[in-house]
Design a protein around this motif. Structure first.
Motif, PDB file in Angstrom:
ATOM      1  N   LEU A  11      11.018   1.225  -0.654  1.00  0.00           N
ATOM      2  CA  LEU A  11      10.964   2.167   0.466  1.00  0.00           C
ATOM      3  C   LEU A  11      12.328   2.306   1.145  1.00  0.00           C
ATOM      4  O   LEU A  11      13.093   1.350   1.240  1.00  0.00           O
ATOM      5  CB  LEU A  11       9.937   1.689   1.504  1.00  0.00           C
ATOM      6  N   THR A  12      12.582   3.482   1.656  1.00  0.00           N
ATOM      7  CA  THR A  12      13.759   3.715   2.497  1.00  0.00           C
ATOM      8  C   THR A  12      13.453   3.162   3.883  1.00  0.00           C
ATOM      9  O   THR A  12      12.420   3.484   4.476  1.00  0.00           O
ATOM     10  CB  THR A  12      14.077   5.208   2.598  1.00  0.00           C
ATOM     11  N   VAL A  13      14.352   2.320   4.405  1.00  0.00           N
ATOM     12  CA  VAL A  13      14.087   1.611   5.661  1.00  0.00           C
ATOM     13  C   VAL A  13      15.174   1.935   6.680  1.00  0.00           C
ATOM     14  O   VAL A  13      16.361   2.015   6.341  1.00  0.00           O
ATOM     15  CB  VAL A  13      14.041   0.083   5.424  1.00  0.00           C
ATOM     16  N   ILE A  14      14.752   2.126   7.922  1.00  0.00           N
ATOM     17  CA  ILE A  14      15.695   2.249   9.032  1.00  0.00           C
ATOM     18  C   ILE A  14      15.196   1.338  10.143  1.00  0.00           C
ATOM     19  O   ILE A  14      13.993   1.316  10.439  1.00  0.00           O
ATOM     20  CB  ILE A  14      15.827   3.712   9.523  1.00  0.00           C
ATOM     21  N   ASP A  15      16.101   0.538  10.720  1.00  0.00           N
ATOM     22  CA  ASP A  15      15.626  -0.367  11.761  1.00  0.00           C
ATOM     23  C   ASP A  15      15.622   0.321  13.125  1.00  0.00           C
ATOM     24  O   ASP A  15      16.130   1.428  13.309  1.00  0.00           O
ATOM     25  CB  ASP A  15      16.431  -1.674  11.783  1.00  0.00           C
ATOM     26  N   TRP A  16      15.016  -0.365  14.072  1.00  0.00           N
ATOM     27  CA  TRP A  16      14.759   0.164  15.410  1.00  0.00           C
ATOM     28  C   TRP A  16      16.024   0.685  16.082  1.00  0.00           C
ATOM     29  O   TRP A  16      16.071   1.814  16.574  1.00  0.00           O
ATOM     30  CB  TRP A  16      14.117  -0.939  16.231  1.00  0.00           C
ATOM     31  N   ALA A  66       0.824  -1.210   0.000  1.00  0.00           N
ATOM     32  CA  ALA A  66       0.000   0.000   0.000  1.00  0.00           C
ATOM     33  C   ALA A  66       0.859   1.262   0.000  1.00  0.00           C
ATOM     34  O   ALA A  66       0.531   2.253  -0.651  1.00  0.00           O
ATOM     35  CB  ALA A  66      -0.918  -0.003   1.217  1.00  0.00           C
ATOM     36  N   ALA A  67       1.979   1.213   0.725  1.00  0.00           N
ATOM     37  CA  ALA A  67       2.816   2.407   0.899  1.00  0.00           C
ATOM     38  C   ALA A  67       3.469   2.865  -0.385  1.00  0.00           C
ATOM     39  O   ALA A  67       3.687   4.067  -0.588  1.00  0.00           O
ATOM     40  CB  ALA A  67       3.886   2.133   1.959  1.00  0.00           C
ATOM     41  N   GLU A  68       3.779   1.940  -1.280  1.00  0.00           N
ATOM     42  CA  GLU A  68       4.477   2.308  -2.507  1.00  0.00           C
ATOM     43  C   GLU A  68       3.620   3.164  -3.427  1.00  0.00           C
ATOM     44  O   GLU A  68       4.115   3.780  -4.361  1.00  0.00           O
ATOM     45  CB  GLU A  68       4.972   1.047  -3.222  1.00  0.00           C
ATOM     46  N   GLU A  69       2.301   3.201  -3.172  1.00  0.00           N
ATOM     47  CA  GLU A  69       1.401   4.033  -3.969  1.00  0.00           C
ATOM     48  C   GLU A  69       1.004   5.306  -3.221  1.00  0.00           C
ATOM     49  O   GLU A  69       0.136   6.044  -3.667  1.00  0.00           O
ATOM     50  CB  GLU A  69       0.144   3.244  -4.343  1.00  0.00           C
ATOM     51  N   ASN A  70       1.639   5.549  -2.058  1.00  0.00           N
ATOM     52  CA  ASN A  70       1.285   6.723  -1.261  1.00  0.00           C
ATOM     53  C   ASN A  70       2.529   7.555  -0.955  1.00  0.00           C
ATOM     54  O   ASN A  70       3.534   7.445  -1.652  1.00  0.00           O
ATOM     55  CB  ASN A  70       0.570   6.273   0.019  1.00  0.00           C
ATOM     56  N   ASP A  71       2.463   8.387   0.084  1.00  0.00           N
ATOM     57  CA  ASP A  71       3.521   9.358   0.342  1.00  0.00           C
ATOM     58  C   ASP A  71       4.533   8.906   1.387  1.00  0.00           C
ATOM     59  O   ASP A  71       5.283   9.730   1.917  1.00  0.00           O
ATOM     60  CB  ASP A  71       2.894  10.687   0.812  1.00  0.00           C
ATOM     61  N   ILE A  72       4.539   7.622   1.715  1.00  0.00           N
ATOM     62  CA  ILE A  72       5.485   7.136   2.720  1.00  0.00           C
ATOM     63  C   ILE A  72       6.912   7.264   2.186  1.00  0.00           C
ATOM     64  O   ILE A  72       7.256   6.716   1.142  1.00  0.00           O
ATOM     65  CB  ILE A  72       5.189   5.672   3.085  1.00  0.00           C
ATOM     66  N   ARG A  73       7.741   8.007   2.929  1.00  0.00           N
ATOM     67  CA  ARG A  73       9.130   8.192   2.506  1.00  0.00           C
ATOM     68  C   ARG A  73      10.111   7.440   3.390  1.00  0.00           C
ATOM     69  O   ARG A  73      11.292   7.328   3.064  1.00  0.00           O
ATOM     70  CB  ARG A  73       9.492   9.674   2.502  1.00  0.00           C
ATOM     71  N   LEU A  74       9.591   6.931   4.561  1.00  0.00           N
ATOM     72  CA  LEU A  74      10.470   6.222   5.484  1.00  0.00           C
ATOM     73  C   LEU A  74       9.692   5.116   6.186  1.00  0.00           C
ATOM     74  O   LEU A  74       8.584   5.345   6.685  1.00  0.00           O
ATOM     75  CB  LEU A  74      11.032   7.187   6.536  1.00  0.00           C
ATOM     76  N   LEU A  75      10.274   3.926   6.201  1.00  0.00           N
ATOM     77  CA  LEU A  75       9.689   2.784   6.910  1.00  0.00           C
ATOM     78  C   LEU A  75      10.615   2.424   8.067  1.00  0.00           C
ATOM     79  O   LEU A  75      11.808   2.167   7.864  1.00  0.00           O
ATOM     80  CB  LEU A  75       9.531   1.591   5.976  1.00  0.00           C
ATOM     81  N   ILE A  76      10.076   2.398   9.272  1.00  0.00           N
ATOM     82  CA  ILE A  76      10.837   2.021  10.462  1.00  0.00           C
ATOM     83  C   ILE A  76      10.429   0.608  10.853  1.00  0.00           C
ATOM     84  O   ILE A  76       9.230   0.321  11.010  1.00  0.00           O
ATOM     85  CB  ILE A  76      10.560   2.994  11.618  1.00  0.00           C
ATOM     86  N   SER A  77      11.401  -0.274  11.004  1.00  0.00           N
ATOM     87  CA  SER A  77      11.100  -1.674  11.313  1.00  0.00           C
ATOM     88  C   SER A  77      11.571  -2.027  12.726  1.00  0.00           C
ATOM     89  O   SER A  77      12.720  -1.768  13.084  1.00  0.00           O
ATOM     90  CB  SER A  77      11.762  -2.608  10.298  1.00  0.00           C
ATOM     91  N   MET A  78      10.672  -2.606  13.520  1.00  0.00           N
ATOM     92  CA  MET A  78      11.042  -3.036  14.864  1.00  0.00           C
ATOM     93  C   MET A  78      11.950  -4.264  14.816  1.00  0.00           C
ATOM     94  O   MET A  78      12.812  -4.441  15.677  1.00  0.00           O
ATOM     95  CB  MET A  78       9.781  -3.362  15.672  1.00  0.00           C
TER      96      MET A  78
END
Length: 597
Positions: A150-155, A127-139
């Protein structure tokens, strides 16, 4: 008791409490088979680092951050961190489909998303790839294939960014005004697409204050000595406020259940003092207790039923108990009620029920066995609790008086109106609907009810759900459905009959009862029983028992057997376990109409 009027916002409430409790355990989760805690200080240090990390990675004041995670300590940490950084948290159900996520991401305009694991990342990333999400944070660590473009940064990396960025998160958080939006919570959508409800820090602090005052009516309630077990989705307003910030206010510990399938085991392990849940859970536990007694049979079953009967009599009309019944009732405290209490850990002070109407027979069943259920009322738009029964005068037929700081008024048409700091800021991007719902400071709930002689609120139905039959009579479907679902044969039900001469129903048989019935009647597990006359007769007997308790216009004349239960996955249930009438009618409406021919 905290002076909540002087608390500027939710993060400051938490940080101030953390400074008091320091190394005492606060958040518990089961890891590698053992319950392990985060102390107040560890939690506070992590939140401060996360908030600074969010700012370092571009979070601006008022930015929306979507959270997709099962209940766990990190959920609380990121929720408070987003608020402390000046952002708006957007709790999201783990059961959301790709389309559900698309709607919320698009509607909220979120630019950052947080996800706990690879399984939940799948739908969110799509869903995020079609919206304005610029950063994904993963626990938890995510493989590259699970994160797409997506640009990802972990916990841990976010925490490192925060710790190296400087700045005083706590001091900055104190400047956030109570009237600032803290969370954007999407309603679960019983009648259509979810709508974002803007809840301010003050909205939820008003709830925490009222709940704190209410909990002080509990027998033996002490600051810093209570234990909550969290298992309802934290994306739901009920758990978001009552399962998180109410414990913070009274300095309680929070344990996160492993899941609904392990809830009973977790209760025995954790031994909570307070639990919040929805009526469906209590119905399920009641049915389990009764089935267990039936399987044992003999004296065990007789003693349980006698304990329920005498306990009910003691609750409803204590003066009617004869001297020998009083002695027997005292004996049953030792023989039955103590054992039942021990199954729930032995120190439970109260269950709190909300989210849907609690059937009276279910509430009085627990009361009779020495387990108090305090029924409350509210909705997401009231952050969410406006009313709840106090322990000192628990009237199960009602949802109690308004909490401290809350006013209740009944409109001329019977609609319940609520006023106080708890009333939402409004619906996200829907000013016209907001103006229709909040008028002169009064929240128009859409629920119908009245106040009794003690000022306790009695709910009769949802304004929009009321069935008006062809004779012009108003019928409460929730009342009838609640009574049907108390019967051991029936797990779920929806009644139908708007503009029709009488009610009909779609029923979902109880799976444990059905399994037993198949065994006793020589049926195979995969046999279709929908049209089996003996099976239908057994279900009809359940309807007949209920019909005897109902007024003529409320009686269910005919019924259909659903081939599958109402679930979150088939969209017939909301994540908070309410039936979605419009979805069920879309699927079964033609068949239900056929019952009138």
């Amino acid at each position: 008791m905290i002076d909540y009027a002087s608390v500027p916002n939710l993060p400051t409430l938490f940080f101030d409490q953390a400074d008091k409790h320091v190394d005492r355990p606060f958040l518990w989760a089961k890891r590698d088979g053992d319950w392990k805690p985060f102390s107040w200080k560890e939690t506070a240090d992590t939140i401060a680092a996360l908030a600074a990390g969010l700012k370092a990675n571009g979070l601006n004041e008022g930015d929306r951050v979507v959270i997709v995670s099962e209940n766990r300590p990190e959920w609380f940490m990121i929720d408070v961190a987003v608020m402390a950084a000046g952002g708006i948290s957007v709790p999201t159900y783990t059961t959301n489909t790709v389309d559900d996520h698309k709607h919320i991401l698009s509607d909220s305009g979120a630019t950052i998303a947080v996800v706990s694991n690879e399984r939940l990342a799948k739908n969110l990333v799509s869903a995020a790839e079609e919206n304005d999400i610029r950063l994904l944070i993963s626990m938890e660590s995510l493989p590259k294939a699970a994160t797409g473009s997506l640009t990802v940064i972990d916990w841990q990396a976010l925490i490192v960014d925060g710790n190296s960025g400087g700045g005083d998160t706590r001091k900055a958080a104190k400047s956030i005004d109570r009237d600032t939006v803290a969370s954007l919570i999407y309603t679960s959508g019983t009648g259509g697409a979810p709508t974002g409800v803007m809840l301010s820090h003050g909205n939820m602090l008003c709830n925490v204050y009222g709940a704190d005052h209410l909990l002080r009516t509990l027998d033996g309630m002490k600051d810093n000595n209570e234990v909550f077990l969290s298992f309802l989705p934290l994306s739901h307003s009920y758990e978001h406020t009552c399962g998180q910030f109410v414990p913070v206010g009274i300095g309680a510990q929070i344990y996160y259940a492993e899941g609904i399938d392990k809830l009973i085991d977790n209760i025995a392990e954790v031994r909570p003092t307070i639990m919040t849940a929805v009526p469906r859970l209590y119905e399920s536990i009641r049915a389990r207790i009764l089935r267990g007694a039936e399987q044992k049979g003999g004296l065990s079953q007789e003693l349980l039923l006698l304990a329920v009967a005498l306990g009910r009599k003691r609750y409803e009309d204590p003066d009617s108990l004869k001297w020998h019944e009083r002695l027997t009732d005292l004996l049953l405290d030792r023989l039955v009620r103590r054992k039942v209490k021990n199954r729930f850990g032995g120190r439970l002070k109260a269950f709190v029920s909300g989210g849907a109407p609690l059937n009276y027979d279910v509430g009085v069943f627990f009361q009779a066995l020495g387990l108090t259920i305090l029924q409350g009322f509210g909705q997401t738009e009231s952050a969410p609790v406006s009313n709840c029964n106090p322990y000192t005068k628990n009237k199960i037929t009602t949802v109690g008086p308004p909490l401290k700081g809350v006013e209740i008024r009944i409109a001329e048409d019977g609609e319940i109106l609520i006023r106080g700091e708890l009333v939402m800021k409004g619906y996200w991007n829907q000013p016209e609907r907001t103006a229709e719902t909040v008028k002169d400071g009064w929240l128009h709930t859409g629920d119908i009810g009245h106040l009794d002689e003690d000022g306790y609120l009695m709910i009769t139905d949802r304004k929009k759900d009321i069935i008006v039959n062809s004779g012009g009579d108003n019928i409460s479907p929730q009342r009838v459905e609640g009574m049907l679902c108390v019967e051991p044969e029936i797990a779920q039900a929806m009644v139908y009959g708007d503009k029709r001469p009488h009610l009909v129903a779609l029923v979902v048989p109880d799976p444990d009862w059905s399994k037993s019935w198949r065994r006793d009647n020589g049926k195979q597990p995969d046999d279709d029983l929908t049209d089996d006359p003996d099976y239908r007769k057994a279900l009809q007997e359940a309807l007949d028992r209920v019909n005897k308790k109902l007024a003529v216009i409320e009686r269910v004349r005919r019924f259909l057997i659903a081939k599958e239960p109402f679930t979150i996955e088939n969209h017939m249930l909301t994540p908070s376990m309410k039936i979605r009438r419009h979805i069920i009618k879309q699927e079964h409406g033609a068949s239900l109409e056929g019952l009138y021919r």
